[in-house]
Write an enzyme that holds these catalytic residues in place. Structure first.
Site, PDB file in Angstrom:
ATOM      1  N   SER A   1       1.858 -60.341  23.235  1.00 16.16           N
ATOM      2  CA  SER A   1       1.911 -60.719  24.644  1.00 16.16           C
ATOM      3  C   SER A   1       0.510 -60.674  25.268  1.00 16.16           C
ATOM      4  O   SER A   1      -0.430 -61.257  24.721  1.00 16.16           O
ATOM      5  CB  SER A   1       2.885 -59.780  25.375  1.00 16.16           C
ATOM      6  OG  SER A   1       3.113 -60.190  26.697  1.00 16.16           O
TER       7      SER A   1
ATOM      8  N   ASP B   1      10.213 -68.303  22.940  1.00 16.53           N
ATOM      9  CA  ASP B   1       9.394 -67.345  23.678  1.00 16.53           C
ATOM     10  C   ASP B   1       8.654 -68.057  24.811  1.00 16.53           C
ATOM     11  O   ASP B   1       7.840 -68.948  24.585  1.00 16.53           O
ATOM     12  CB  ASP B   1       8.402 -66.683  22.720  1.00 16.53           C
ATOM     13  CG  ASP B   1       7.583 -65.580  23.377  1.00 16.53           C
ATOM     14  OD1 ASP B   1       7.617 -65.455  24.616  1.00 16.53           O
ATOM     15  OD2 ASP B   1       6.907 -64.838  22.650  1.00 16.53           O
TER      16      ASP B   1
ATOM     17  N   HIS C   1      10.841 -63.181  23.760  1.00 17.07           N
ATOM     18  CA  HIS C   1       9.535 -62.521  23.710  1.00 17.07           C
ATOM     19  C   HIS C   1       9.605 -61.113  23.123  1.00 17.07           C
ATOM     20  O   HIS C   1       8.576 -60.497  22.865  1.00 17.07           O
ATOM     21  CB  HIS C   1       8.967 -62.465  25.131  1.00 17.07           C
ATOM     22  CG  HIS C   1       7.537 -62.049  25.207  1.00 17.07           C
ATOM     23  ND1 HIS C   1       6.523 -62.699  24.532  1.00 17.07           N
ATOM     24  CD2 HIS C   1       6.922 -61.019  25.861  1.00 17.07           C
ATOM     25  CE1 HIS C   1       5.365 -62.115  24.784  1.00 17.07           C
ATOM     26  NE2 HIS C   1       5.581 -61.085  25.584  1.00 17.07           N
TER      27      HIS C   1
END
Length: 505
Positions: free
Chosen positions: A309, A382, A475
């Site tokens: 991330s 994602d 995610h």
């Protein structure tokens, strides 16, 4: 709290007005968007930052309460046993400290696995192919562990992985006025290490400042590197948009350092009173200096940089700054201290875009030629991997190929993931169908692949929420660790003919 929110609002409005009035001459000339008025991007970014920061304190306290409750329940045998103990003998209730090795974040409870794939530790990261499953697994697990507190990280690295922790770093963001950037570094062994791994922490679920960085669409242009996400530059301690002269100083420092055998001045353009404050570690300057010392000591070690991330974006920009030099694309002239030369691979998982097409070209040349050293892993839908947007208005670009994994963890090497900006009626329909399939599939993972793939209740809740916002559930680190462990032995097709990994098993 109301006063603080009002102060934040005034602070952002005042400084964004001055910042964008300064930035605009530097960025408008390099965009080819015809007659489109780009001022709305500044206003939209300001609105997003203000909206998120206005709830920073409530979100922080709520998150702390949620994580505390989850840890108390986990330490006392579950919700029912916790309630029973609380009602019968409150003194016997186990209340773990937030900085203990047993205390986990929300992400840690959603994805509790800490063991690595079974492989000899002396060979795990020293293989000739940096794209092997063992290397990818170490990087994915390091990206996961980076979310936790220093004592937990030390326990996992030293006791569970049988490796050697080199340091944990809690770094200062001058724009946000707090220590919002965390990373840690470890070696595969204490002496004569073959590999050094640097992992950056990603976006914490209840950290509004992290979300502010993610939702910021502004950028700054650096010569020969291109336009770079402003929030990521600030997270590495390289500048501060409230002092735009810091970015001019950053460019000057990079130029001066490129002309000396051993750079003596910091790369950061922040004021001297910040640079001299020993309580404020600046991520890029401090960690890169640590790397120089560590790689001098471990002369045979290769460097791996990773993150999930936001951590993936910081890992990418940190790597870019190692290569960035106005004259020779090297930040260190002395070959003994050439950190970039020792880089074996950059692994990112669910990474947002960091720069424009010039940045992408620079990084592709630096990392993937002549051999592939950049592995950007993306799972199915994602959402974070698809922002900031890749279009003529925002101008952000990914670089290199996408190691794209489908809903059933099948690897596809693609120039970019499908629906790169996720604005499509077809995407809206398919993403929800995939989210439903992933939810159903999660109940059977342990039966199909073994007990280690059994998902927690928190992960199931996240997948149910993903029916409304599928890109958020995609995610999760659960998906990325599954991608690595259920995927092929190599992420780079060019390495499939290499038999050294097979011989080492």
């Amino acid at each position: 709290m109301g006063t603080r929110v009002a102060d934040d609002r005034c602070y952002l409005v005042a400084h964004y007005t001055s910042v964008w009035s300064y930035l605009w001459p530097h960025i408008s000339h390099s965009l080819d968007v015809g007659s489109v008025n780009l001022d709305w991007r500044a206003r939209f970014s300001l609105f997003m930052l203000w909206s998120v920061r206005s709830i920073s304190q409530p979100l922080k306290h709520f998150g702390r309460w949620v994580e505390k409750a989850i840890n108390i329940c986990a330490s006392n045998g579950g919700i029912l046993r916790t309630l029973y103990t609380l009602s019968m003998d409150p003194q016997a209730l186990v209340d773990p400290s937030e900085d203990s090795e047993s205390y986990l974040t929300f992400n840690g409870h959603m994805e509790p696995r800490i063991r690595l794939l079974q492989a000899p530790s002396s060979q795990r990261l020293c293989l000739s192919c940096p794209d092997s499953k063992a290397v990818a697994d170490v990087c994915a697990m390091a990206s996961k562990v980076a979310y936790e507190n220093p004592k937990f990280i030390e326990f996992v690295v030293n006791q569970n992985w049988k490796m050697h922790l080199l340091g944990t770093y809690n770094c200062w963001n001058e724009f946000q006025k707090n220590n919002s950037t965390q990373a840690f570094m470890f070696a595969d062994r204490e002496t004569d290490a073959g590999a050094i791994v640097l992992a950056f922490r990603g976006t914490e679920a209840f950290n509004a400042y992290d979300w502010c960085t993610d939702l910021d669409f502004s950028w700054y242009e650096l010569p020969q590197l291109g336009r770079v996400h402003l929030g990521f530059l600030e997270a590495l301690g390289l500048g501060d948009r409230t002092r735009m002269q810091s970015f001019q100083r950053l460019k000057q420092n990079i130029y001066e350092n490129s002309r000396t055998p051993l750079p003596q001045t910091p790369t950061s353009g922040l004021p001297d009173f910040v640079l001299s404050d020993e309580t404020k570690l600046l991520a890029y300057d401090h960690i890169s200096a640590e790397l120089v010392t560590i790689l001098r000591k471990h002369r045979n070690a290769k460097l791996y940089i990773t993150g999930h991330s936001l951590g993936g974006a910081l890992a990418t920009l940190f790597t870019a700054m190692l290569f960035y030099n106005r004259e020779e694309n090297r930040v260190f002239y002395n070959t003994e201290d050439d950190v970039a030369r020792r880089l074996a691979a950059l692994y990112t998982f669910g990474q947002p875009r960091v720069g424009d097409k010039s940045f992408a070209s620079f990084m592709d040349t630096s990392l993937n030629k002549p051999t592939m050293r950049y592995f950007r892993v993306v799972y199915n839908n994602d959402m974070v991997a698809r922002v900031p947007f890749d279009n003529s208005l925002f101008g952000f670009k990914h670089f290199g190929n996408s190691c794209y994994f489908t809903y059933n963890y099948t690897l596809q090497i693609l120039p970019d993931e499908p629906f790169p900006n996720f604005f499509s009626p077809l995407y809206m329909v398919l993403s929800r169908l995939y989210a439903l399939f992933e939810l159903v599939q999660s109940f059977f993972m342990s039966y199909r692949y073994g007990g280690e793939f059994s998902e927690t209740r928190l992960s199931t809740v996240a997948r149910i929420a993903g029916l409304l916002v599928p890109g958020i559930a995609g995610h999760s680190l659960v998906n990325y660790i599954n991608c690595v462990r259920l995927g092929p032995d190599h992420l780079d097709p060019a390495c499939l003919q290499n038999t050294e990994w097979d011989k080492s098993q």
